[in-house]
Each structure stands twice: as structure tokens, then as C-alpha cells.
Design an enzyme around this catalytic site. Structure first.
Site, PDB file in Angstrom:
ATOM      1  CG  ASN A  87      -3.639  -2.273   6.945  1.00 53.90           C
ATOM      2  OD1 ASN A  87      -3.478  -1.896   5.776  1.00 53.90           O
ATOM      3  ND2 ASN A  87      -4.691  -2.971   7.331  1.00 53.90           N
ATOM      4  CE  LYS A 105      -3.994  -2.173   2.236  1.00 51.73           C
ATOM      5  NZ  LYS A 105      -4.878  -2.147   3.441  1.00 51.73           N
ATOM      6  CD  GLU A 141      -8.596  -8.952  -3.765  1.00 55.48           C
ATOM      7  OE1 GLU A 141      -9.416  -8.671  -2.884  1.00 55.48           O
ATOM      8  OE2 GLU A 141      -7.451  -9.360  -3.508  1.00 55.48           O
ATOM      9  CE1 TYR A 161      -9.501  -2.858   0.464  1.00 51.47           C
ATOM     10  CE2 TYR A 161      -8.708  -0.927  -0.713  1.00 51.47           C
ATOM     11  CZ  TYR A 161      -8.467  -2.021   0.099  1.00 51.47           C
ATOM     12  OH  TYR A 161      -7.191  -2.286   0.546  1.00 51.47           O
ATOM     13  CG  HIS A 171      -4.984  -6.190  -0.367  1.00 52.92           C
ATOM     14  ND1 HIS A 171      -6.204  -6.274   0.272  1.00 52.92           N
ATOM     15  CD2 HIS A 171      -5.069  -7.033  -1.444  1.00 52.92           C
ATOM     16  CE1 HIS A 171      -6.987  -7.112  -0.388  1.00 52.92           C
ATOM     17  NE2 HIS A 171      -6.321  -7.582  -1.436  1.00 52.92           N
TER      18      HIS A 171
END
Ligand code: ADP
Length: 166
Positions: free
Chosen positions: A129, A23, A143, A63, A132
């Protein structure tokens, strides 16, 4: 070769593929090399990788299941705040393996030794965080299809495969 997120290895075993993205905070913190190293050391095989400035359209699709959550807008803002490194990794049981290596959604709940446990970020207000990883074989399939064109995934002969899987 891709069949419901699964591929067959030379040894005839069911290998999976999973989608992983470093990310924007992971890229900014120069963690890409460290994270790739962890997956390589685990014996996983890299079959696709690119640096992407994700569009809002792509992120909305990625998402979509979270659009009712209170942090959704913040999540889209965070994920479009800089480039991400999109990757596809292959290996036996790779979806579960990568999720275990990543840790819990909240870095504060993640054990030392996991990626989110070792590279702590503050989730509460920022969604940050580091990484992913797909949460199931089915979402991995979706995905991968969303982020990569088929010709961007490279099947290559893994000379070490029989040392790891036989
Ligand atoms: P994971 O990435 O561990 O599979 P989810 O799919 O539930 O977790 O959530 C997707 C992403 O949304 C998380 O990685 C994180 O960036 C963000 N997020 C999830 N829950 C929260 C929360 N309670 N507050 C802020 N951001 C969150």
C-alpha cells in the site's frame, strides 16, 4: 528540541514530527518524488530523509505490535523486498495531517485524492500500500528514534513558516 515527539516552532506553536516511509512498491513505482511533492505542497517541513534497505531486525521492531496478525510474515517479506525511503516531516498536527493524506490501510477503501486512493495497490495477499505514516505522536517518537540517529535530523530555518502558520 525533540520533546515527546513535539518541537516548538519559531512562532511558539507546538509543532509535531512524524515518521513516513515510502515502501518498496512506492520506490519501485518511482513515486518518491510525487509523494515528497505532496507533503511539501501541504506546507510540511522535511527534517530527515534516507534510502534504506531495512534489516529484518529493524522491521520486527517497527511492526512488533502486529506479530500475531496472519499477514505478519508476508509483511516482513514485503518490507524487506527492496529499499524504502525513510523520512521525518514536521508541522502543526503533522501526525494526523499525514494520516489523512495517506488514506485507509486498504487502498480499496481509500478515497481518491489520498495517496493510497490515487496509487492503488492490492493489499489482500501482498500487504502492498505504497507508504507508511505513524499513527500517533507516541508511535512517531518511537519510530523516528528507531529509524534515525539524532544527528541525521536537521533543524533548519524555514523562511516560509510565517506565511503558512501566522
Ligand atoms: P497502517 O499502515 O494503515 O497504519 P496497520 O498498522 O494496521 O496499517 O498495518 C501495517 C501494514 O500491514 C499495512 O500498511 C499493510 O502493509 C499491512 N497490512 C495491514 N492489514 C493487512 C491485511 N489485512 N492484509 C495484508 N496486509 C495488511
Amino acid at each position: 528540541m525533540l520533546r515527546g515527539g513535539e518541537v516548538l516552532g519559531r512562532a511558539g506553536m507546538g509543532l509535531e514530527r512524524t515518521f513516513v516511509a515510502v515502501k518498496p512498491d512506492g520506490v519501485q513505482r518511482r513515486l518518491v518524488g510525487e509523494l515528497v511533492r505532496r507533503f511539501e505542497r501541504r506546507g510540511l517541513t522535511l527534517v530527515g530523509m534516507k534510502l534504506v534497505q531495512a534489516s529484518e531486525e529493524l522491521l520486527r521492531e517497527h511492526y512488533g505490535a502486529l506479530r500475531e496478525r496472519p499477514f505478519y510474515r508476508q509483511l516482513l517479506k514485503y518490507m524487506s523486498s527492496g529499499p524504502v525511503v525513510a523520512m521525518v516531516w514536521q508541522g502543526l498536527d503533522v501526525v494526523k495531517t499525514v494520516r489523512t493524506m495517506i488514506g485507509e490501510t486498504n487502498p480499496a477503501d481509500s478515497r481518491p485524492g489520498t495517496i493510497r486512493g490515487d496509487f492503488y495497490g492490492s493489499l489482500s495477499s501482498s500487504c502492498r500500500n505504497v507508504i507508511h505514516g505513524s499513527d500517533s505522536v507516541e508511535s512517531a517518537r518511537q519510530e523516528i528514534a528507531l529509524w534515525f540517529r539524532p544527528e541525521e535530523l536537521v533543524c533548519w530555518e524555514d523562511a516560509a513558516e510565517h506565511w503558512i502558520y501566522s
